[in-house]
Write an enzyme that holds these catalytic residues in place. Structure first.
Site, mmCIF file in Angstrom:
data_model
loop_
_atom_site.group_PDB
_atom_site.id
_atom_site.type_symbol
_atom_site.label_atom_id
_atom_site.label_comp_id
_atom_site.label_asym_id
_atom_site.label_seq_id
_atom_site.Cartn_x
_atom_site.Cartn_y
_atom_site.Cartn_z
ATOM 1 N N HIS A 12 18.352 -2.971 23.263
ATOM 2 C CA HIS A 12 18.001 -2.698 21.804
ATOM 3 C C HIS A 12 19.287 -1.311 21.372
ATOM 4 C CE1 HIS A 12 14.302 -5.727 21.535
ATOM 5 N NE2 HIS A 12 14.152 -4.573 21.796
ATOM 6 N N ASP B 218 9.423 -8.701 19.950
ATOM 7 C CA ASP B 218 10.334 -8.806 19.434
ATOM 8 C C ASP B 218 10.430 -10.211 19.312
ATOM 9 O OD1 ASP B 218 11.119 -6.098 20.078
ATOM 10 O OD2 ASP B 218 11.984 -7.024 22.182
ATOM 11 N N LYS C 87 0.282 3.196 -6.667
ATOM 12 C CA LYS C 87 -0.087 2.439 -8.709
ATOM 13 C C LYS C 87 -1.501 3.063 -8.456
ATOM 14 C CE LYS C 87 -0.715 -1.338 -5.281
ATOM 15 N NZ LYS C 87 -0.039 -0.468 -3.594
ATOM 16 N N THR C 88 -1.839 4.091 -7.919
ATOM 17 C CA THR C 88 -3.072 4.663 -8.318
ATOM 18 C C THR C 88 -2.439 6.106 -9.321
ATOM 19 O OG1 THR C 88 -4.393 4.367 -6.118
ATOM 20 C CG2 THR C 88 -5.059 6.159 -7.787
ATOM 21 N N HIS D 134 14.565 -1.445 28.796
ATOM 22 C CA HIS D 134 14.146 -2.679 27.210
ATOM 23 C C HIS D 134 15.167 -1.507 25.823
ATOM 24 C CE1 HIS D 134 11.447 -5.409 25.685
ATOM 25 N NE2 HIS D 134 12.123 -4.358 24.251
ATOM 26 N N GLU D 135 14.603 -0.812 26.218
ATOM 27 C CA GLU D 135 14.964 -0.029 25.004
ATOM 28 C C GLU D 135 16.944 0.321 25.220
ATOM 29 O OE1 GLU D 135 13.153 0.748 22.150
ATOM 30 O OE2 GLU D 135 11.348 0.021 23.391
ATOM 31 N N PRO E 31 0.946 -1.036 0.517
ATOM 32 C CA PRO E 31 0.234 0.017 -0.174
ATOM 33 C C PRO E 31 0.788 1.084 0.272
ATOM 34 C CG PRO E 31 -0.684 -1.612 1.714
ATOM 35 C CD PRO E 31 0.392 -2.356 1.270
HETATM 36 P P1 ATP Z 1 -3.350 1.765 -1.761
HETATM 37 O O1 ATP Z 1 -2.322 0.505 -2.682
HETATM 38 O O2 ATP Z 1 -3.337 1.799 -0.625
HETATM 39 O O3 ATP Z 1 -4.695 2.183 -2.801
HETATM 40 P P2 ATP Z 1 -1.269 2.863 -3.816
HETATM 41 O O4 ATP Z 1 0.182 2.073 -3.836
HETATM 42 O O5 ATP Z 1 -2.600 2.753 -5.221
HETATM 43 O O6 ATP Z 1 -1.770 2.681 -2.408
HETATM 44 P P3 ATP Z 1 -1.319 5.953 -4.122
HETATM 45 O O7 ATP Z 1 -2.504 5.904 -3.592
HETATM 46 O O8 ATP Z 1 -1.128 5.884 -5.596
HETATM 47 O O9 ATP Z 1 -0.564 4.607 -3.795
HETATM 48 O O10 ATP Z 1 -0.189 6.931 -2.956
HETATM 49 C C1 ATP Z 1 -0.643 7.308 -1.853
HETATM 50 C C2 ATP Z 1 0.002 9.187 -1.317
HETATM 51 O O11 ATP Z 1 1.629 9.027 -1.335
HETATM 52 C C3 ATP Z 1 -0.053 9.724 -3.373
HETATM 53 O O12 ATP Z 1 -0.911 10.399 -3.710
HETATM 54 C C4 ATP Z 1 1.250 10.554 -3.141
HETATM 55 O O13 ATP Z 1 1.152 11.720 -2.601
HETATM 56 C C5 ATP Z 1 2.139 9.349 -2.358
HETATM 57 N N1 ATP Z 1 2.687 8.729 -2.611
HETATM 58 C C6 ATP Z 1 3.063 7.188 -2.904
HETATM 59 N N2 ATP Z 1 4.452 6.968 -4.030
HETATM 60 C C7 ATP Z 1 4.995 8.231 -4.182
HETATM 61 C C8 ATP Z 1 5.729 8.280 -5.206
HETATM 62 N N3 ATP Z 1 6.418 7.213 -6.030
HETATM 63 N N4 ATP Z 1 6.256 9.686 -5.592
HETATM 64 C C9 ATP Z 1 5.409 10.331 -5.357
HETATM 65 N N5 ATP Z 1 4.150 10.497 -4.557
HETATM 66 C C10 ATP Z 1 4.430 8.548 -4.446
#
Ligand code: ATP
Length: 500
Positions: free
Chosen positions: A339, A410, A114-115, A335-336, A110
């Site tokens: 580490h 841990d 990707k979007t 603990h910290e 996530p």
């Molecule tokens: P999900 O899988 O949760 O839908 P995603 O992979 O589609 O997430 P995006 O929605 O494209 O992620 O990215 C979320 C936000 O993070 C973007 O609006 C942007 O602000 C920032 N972001 C993520 N990746 C990049 C990148 N490679 N360059 C610049 N901004 C990024």
């Protein structure tokens, strides 16, 4: 909205049962409801009004979004562009008899962009852009999801015609929700029909269609997808969208700093090192949170301290009011400190900060940095990592005589690393087939590795117990120690003679 409809139908059925129970003849009511339902279901205009997908030319924020505005992801971008050139050069691919590209699957964690990549793809090909999420197609009622899929494709073509475009990009986020393997579970009729409809629609996309429709799916679980979706002719291009490496993080940080007043003293290289493992979305959040800190402090510029605070907030969440009792705070500090001391001893320069303050996601935390990306680990590397993971537990044991539940995570991390040693053939078991290794034997070997590392870690800490307690006392008092301060603590002569 969808839920209200379902509640309404449920309530209606309840009322009908109640009326029947009281002797009322409900046949005419059912007849009228059926006619009304059929009218709504069959009329595409009504259906489309009730369910529209968000669509425009690249999305409001994505209007004109180019690949240059996406940081890092160089491999993903070039693979994607290569595939999109087929869409741009339709005449050429027609003459060569190449079948049109119908689907591209973006696969990655996530927040990795990707979007953004899908929006940039729409812009690169001059297409209209329609976005939907897999969850929008999953309904209780058989046929509704399939109808929405038909509507989505029809809407893409309508929109492209309206805007005089020759292509449309349909982006389906979380496609695993709608495209999961068929035949799992009990009542899958609705899911199967929806997926079938997607396959049918994709099969129906032909080279001689006036509008070229390209489906871009996004998922972080491509292993869940039905094989029919991945076969050639459907999503036959898969593009990996990984967490950004250091250069990627650097370029994403720069992109998100463009609209912010950043002080010239800020070292972006250091920032990129300190955000190892962050996704693009988390990096965007760091820049935003830093701006919020500057705003709260009424500062005109974002300085390094604001950015450090923002990194901690993104990892650990907001500070909370919960104040641990002094004894508990001392335990967290020990603990910290454990580490941090072992971390710095085994990977010099790796500790960025130690925190002992209640946050929404942790009671304490040691933030480590990594200068270079590492993709391969040797046996000593993995053993050192286990030692660092067990050091909090060992420090509690050594300084307080017992341990607490604070070490549970841990242990999970240490066990994961020990498992990696075993499956990589680096344990006493030699090269093994992980699938055929009996659970008891795996458990036995895990215990041997973990017990050995526990003892080694205890011995290491025993040598520096006095210093460890000093660091812990400092943390109880100030709740924070920077990596630099820790190194100063550790570099004095007294310390050196302790660990000699
Ligand atoms: P999900 O899988 O949760 O839908 P995603 O992979 O589609 O997430 P995006 O929605 O494209 O992620 O990215 C979320 C936000 O993070 C973007 O609006 C942007 O602000 C920032 N972001 C993520 N990746 C990049 C990148 N490679 N360059 C610049 N901004 C990024």
């Amino acid at each position: 909205m969808k839920n209200y409809l379902e509640y309404g139908i449920g309530a209606g059925v309840g009322i009908l049962i109640f009326l029947t129970y009281n002797g009322v003849d409900i046949l005419p009511i059912i007849f009228i409801l059926l006619i009304g339902g059929l009218f709504i279901y069959a009329n595409p205009r009504t259906a489309s009004r009730s369910y529209e997908f968000s669509g425009n030319n690249g999305g409001e924020r994505g209007m004109g979004l180019s690949f240059d505005q996406i940081g890092g992801q160089e491999t993903a971008k070039s693979e994607l562009k290569e595939a999109l050139d087929f869409v741009n050069d339709r005449e050429k691919i027609k003459t060569l008899g190449i079948r049109p590209l119908k689907g591209i699957l973006l696969n990655g964690p996530p927040g990795t962009g990707k979007t953004l990549l899908a929006k940039a793809a729409a812009n690169y090909t001059g297409s209209v852009f329609l976005a939907a999420s897999g969850a929008e197609f999953i309904e209780m009622y058989v046929g509704v999801g399939a109808q929405r899929i038909r509507r989505l494709f029809a809407q893409a073509i309508e929109l492209a015609q309206k805007q005089n475009k020759t292509s449309a990009v349909i982006f389906i986020d979380e496609i695993d929700v709608l495209g999961a393997k068929r035949g799992n579970g009990n009542n899958n009729t609705e899911h199967d029909q929806t997926l079938n409809e997607l396959l049918v629609q994709m099969d129906g996309l032909k080279i001689d269609m006036q509008i070229h429709v390209l489906v871009i799916g996004a998922t972080n679980r491509s292993d869940l997808l039905d094989p029919a979706l991945l076969r050639p002719g459907r999503f036959d291009r898969q593009v990996k969208v990984d967490l950004p490496d250091k250069m990627g993080r650097l370029s994403i940080l720069r992109i998100h700093s463009q609209n912010k007043p950043i002080s010239p003293e800020v070292d972006y290289e250091e920032l990129a090192e300190n955000t190892f493992g962050f996704s693009g979305a988390q990096l965007e959040s760091v820049m935003n949170e830093a701006a919020i800190v500057a705003f709260r402090e009424e500062q005109p510029q974002i300085i390094t301290r604001h950015l450090r605070q923002a990194i901690d907030k993104v990892i650990l969440g907001e500070k909370v009011d919960r104040i641990p009792a002094r004894q508990e705070k001392l335990r967290i500090a020990i603990h910290e400190a454990g580490h941090a001391v072992i971390g710095e001893l085994l990977q010099p320069g790796s500790v960025a900060a130690i925190h002992v303050s209640s946050r929404s996601n942790a009671l304490g935390y040691v933030r480590q940095t990594q200068k270079n990306e590492i993709y391969l680990f040797t046996l000593p590397d993995l053993e050192n990592k286990i030692s660092i993971a067990l050091a909090g537990f060992a420090a509690e044991e050594l300084c307080l005589g017992d341990c607490s539940t604070g070490a549970t995570n841990d242990f999970k991390q240490a066990a994961g690393l020990a498992k990696q040693i075993i499956i990589s053939g680096m344990s006493n078991l030699g090269i093994i087939s992980p699938d055929d290794l009996p659970k008891e034997q795996l458990h036995e070997e895990l215990s041997v590795i973990l017990a050995a590392q526990r003892q080694i870690t205890l011995d290491r800490l025993q040598n520096v117990k006095r210093k460890l307690e000093e660091i812990a006392n400092y943390l109880v008092e100030y709740e924070y120690m920077s990596g630099q301060q820790l190194r100063e603590f550790m570099s004095n002569d007294e310390w050196k003679s302790d660990i000699a």
